[in-house]
Design an enzyme around this catalytic site. Structure first.
Site, PDB file in Angstrom:
ATOM      1  N   TRP B 102       0.825  -1.213   0.000  1.00 40.61           N
ATOM      2  CA  TRP B 102       0.000   0.000   0.000  1.00 40.61           C
ATOM      3  C   TRP B 102       0.855   1.256   0.000  1.00 40.61           C
ATOM      4  O   TRP B 102       0.499   2.250  -0.640  1.00 40.61           O
ATOM      5  CB  TRP B 102      -1.020  -0.033   1.150  1.00 40.61           C
ATOM      6  CG  TRP B 102      -2.075  -1.053   0.857  1.00 40.61           C
ATOM      7  CD1 TRP B 102      -2.235  -2.271   1.450  1.00 40.61           C
ATOM      8  CD2 TRP B 102      -3.076  -0.988  -0.179  1.00 40.61           C
ATOM      9  NE1 TRP B 102      -3.273  -2.962   0.860  1.00 40.61           N
ATOM     10  CE2 TRP B 102      -3.808  -2.203  -0.134  1.00 40.61           C
ATOM     11  CE3 TRP B 102      -3.423  -0.029  -1.134  1.00 40.61           C
ATOM     12  CZ2 TRP B 102      -4.868  -2.475  -1.010  1.00 40.61           C
ATOM     13  CZ3 TRP B 102      -4.479  -0.297  -2.004  1.00 40.61           C
ATOM     14  CH2 TRP B 102      -5.187  -1.513  -1.938  1.00 40.61           C
ATOM     15  N   ASP B 172      -2.010   6.857   6.031  1.00 37.99           N
ATOM     16  CA  ASP B 172      -3.085   6.013   5.505  1.00 37.99           C
ATOM     17  C   ASP B 172      -3.477   5.035   6.601  1.00 37.99           C
ATOM     18  O   ASP B 172      -2.819   4.010   6.787  1.00 37.99           O
ATOM     19  CB  ASP B 172      -2.609   5.268   4.257  1.00 37.99           C
ATOM     20  CG  ASP B 172      -3.642   4.268   3.745  1.00 37.99           C
ATOM     21  OD1 ASP B 172      -4.736   4.163   4.330  1.00 37.99           O
ATOM     22  OD2 ASP B 172      -3.339   3.586   2.743  1.00 37.99           O
ATOM     23  N   LYS B 196     -12.882  -1.349   6.679  1.00 40.14           N
ATOM     24  CA  LYS B 196     -12.234  -2.243   7.632  1.00 40.14           C
ATOM     25  C   LYS B 196     -12.804  -2.000   9.032  1.00 40.14           C
ATOM     26  O   LYS B 196     -13.483  -2.849   9.585  1.00 40.14           O
ATOM     27  CB  LYS B 196     -10.710  -2.042   7.629  1.00 40.14           C
ATOM     28  CG  LYS B 196     -10.034  -2.623   6.382  1.00 40.14           C
ATOM     29  CD  LYS B 196      -9.778  -1.589   5.333  1.00 40.14           C
ATOM     30  CE  LYS B 196      -8.702  -1.965   4.323  1.00 40.14           C
ATOM     31  NZ  LYS B 196      -8.857  -3.186   3.565  1.00 40.14           N
TER      32      LYS B 196
END
Lengths: 363, 363
Positions: B102, B172, B196
């Site tokens: 990511w 993030d 999530k």
């Protein structure tokens, strides 16, 4: 539980059957032990849900394999930027037709990414009409021709598809998608925010002719590059899975109603009834040139603006909700999308009659 | 109806209580006669839902009035572009730390909008560790310093907040938001895809220090300009209303659990149990340096890769779902976000023990 008749312009009423199915499946989709919103977007189950939704939309709208169907995020307002970022293709200008507030927003945003030519406008007529296409100053070298087939706020709807020749035709169909039959093959690109005729907000459907993919300007965010989204079946990143699923339920419901041909007949009947009553009344009025009156959004005014709040209060008491007109237009607006049953329109007319009788002293 | 234990990395399991409430309110929110997804985003009812969600998030995470909280669309992947578009502010470079897949995606996208300096990387270590901050080659003139506190795929989590001095720190937090207490005041900007620990996909929460608003590059799509979104209370256009509502239900649920302090204790206990079992087994392994092991995403391998499909099949029979590791990493991954009950981790460990006993011949 009583369901209201909700005339909101968007987010808008959804079919009760769709909500009931979503309710039943909320904690356990078909024995999987999980909600659709808990599923991996890469799971077999969700991929099947997503593909079925796309296939049903293709059948409903008559979308050939020459087109990609994308399920994106950010609503039509994001498309106002995404369209020029992808479709300018080094050309100039992009032609736009200005028929209302949503046209103007699309134009303002497009100007940030290239030259825009406003080929025609009905602003001087207060957006009560669509300019005759013979008068449009289009450019044969234009990157594309953009128009807004249905102006949600003004209640103005084209009764024709513009002829753009070899220039790709681009349409913001947020408030008219799937409301009647449409020849998709005339378009280069169609986009539609879901929250009127498709599903919940947070989803925007894009139908794009495949030869228009792959031309994004440099500096286009990857998530706004149609080719990236198309190449990844709208799963370059995690899509709005639950909204996609709900859209799929709406598509199934539309098919069960007989598809867009049947919806078109019902929608015409609903609109004719409401405009017919307004035109036969001295108390209510609609300013739009009759042939361009929207089947989806029906603005109307009362003879006396000071009665507006009493009208709205009485409507709410009858569970006829969200009839207040847009703040820029005033008066009332009844949005009567696919999911608004004819009985809702009848109930509205009954109330309008009663209110008129009481307040105007009419028989 | 039986609910599975769903270890999916995202979209992920949600609290059953949240889904039950959403189910009850699906067709009629508190006597309004409509679903939340049918409400105008400008209605008093929805504005109250939206504001309550923001207020609850502020309380839970300890977000001061120095920060704006934005409810946007497009997921973290859109933020990979939105961050540089808004925060480069004519400066150069932007510093990034590379600790996994990511991070790399964020870096690749940022390079399209400005100069990027990779200040540190653990790629040579297979992303099994976080580089010691003393070794980071940060630039004191950098526009910002970006890092990924929890790598969802690798299962690597920082156990410290980097010191970025006067340079705004950007994180993030998609897969670690609200999983434990955090000092928000150390950050310039935090973004978190909802799917999530917050709610359904299609929503991304952004927490931005207000002095960083108003610096978008020219050519930034209006919908990606943080200042526009902040000035309009995240309603410049129709937001993802239903996802926002569901996030609000999750925030209420988190408060009822005791907030992030309580969640942090539970999450640590869950993670310690699972890593503890893995470490005491010769059959399972996790490659991450222990102090940087993620509390949220626990990748593990079996002693023999050829047993993977049997392991997954047996797990599914016990309704332990989505344990397959990411395709780039292989093996298994158990995502144990806030909504995964401790009993789910216990059930997983019980199954792992039984599988090990059967396949490895252990006592």
């Amino acid at each position: 539980m009583t369901r209201a008749y909700n005339f909101c312009a968007g987010p808008a009423t959804l079919p009760a059957e769709v909500l009931q199915q979503a309710q039943e499946e909320m904690l356990d989709w078909r024995g999987t032990g999980m909600s659709v919103m808990e599923m991996s977007h890469r799971s077999d189950e969700f991929v099947a849900i997503a593909q079925t939704a796309e296939q049903d939309l293709r059948e409903l709208a008559g979308i050939s394999d020459d087109y990609a169907v994308l399920f994106m995020q950010g609503g039509a307002s994001s498309q106002f930027a995404t369209v020029p970022l992808n479709l300018m293709r080094g050309k100039s200008p992009a032609d736009y037709v200005n028929t209302g507030i949503w046209s103007k927003k699309a134009i303002a945003e497009a100007r940030r990414f290239g030259e825009v030519n406003v080929a025609a406008s009905s602003e001087e007529q207060g957006f009560t009409t669509v300019p005759d296409q013979a008068s449009w100053k289009t450019n044969p070298e234009a990157a594309y021709l953009h128009y807004t087939p249905n102006e949600t706020i003004g209640g103005l709807e084209y009764d024709f598809i513009p002829d753009s020749g070899d220039v790709p035709l681009v349409a913001d169909m947020s408030s008219s998608m799937l409301s009647r039959p449409l020849d998709i093959s005339k378009f280069g690109l169609i986009y539609a925010g879901a929250q009127k005729n498709i599903g919940p907000s947070g989803l925007v459907v894009v139908i794009i002719r495949k030869d228009l993919l792959g031309h994004a300007q440099s500096g286009t965010p990857t998530m706004l590059d149609y080719k990236v989204i198309a190449d990844n079946d709208s799963m370059y990143n995690t899509p709005a899975t639950y909204s996609w699923y709900l859209a799929g339920l709406v598509f199934k419901w539309l098919k069960a109603q007989g598809g867009v041909a049947a919806m078109g007949e019902i929608n015409k009947r609903k609109a004719d009834k409401l405009y017919g009553y307004i035109d036969n009344s001295d108390f209510y009025a609609n300013p739009i040139e009759p042939r361009f009156r929207s089947w989806m959004n029906v603005p109307f005014t009362l003879a006396d603006d000071s009665l507006n709040s009493a009208f709205l209060k009485g409507a709410e008491e009858r569970f006829l909700l969200n009839l207040k007109g847009h703040r820029t237009v005033g008066g009332m607006r009844a949005s009567i999308y696919n999911a608004m049953p004819e009985a809702g329109v009848d109930a509205l007319i009954d109330y309008m009659k009663a209110f008129e009788k009481e307040r105007a002293g009419h028989e």
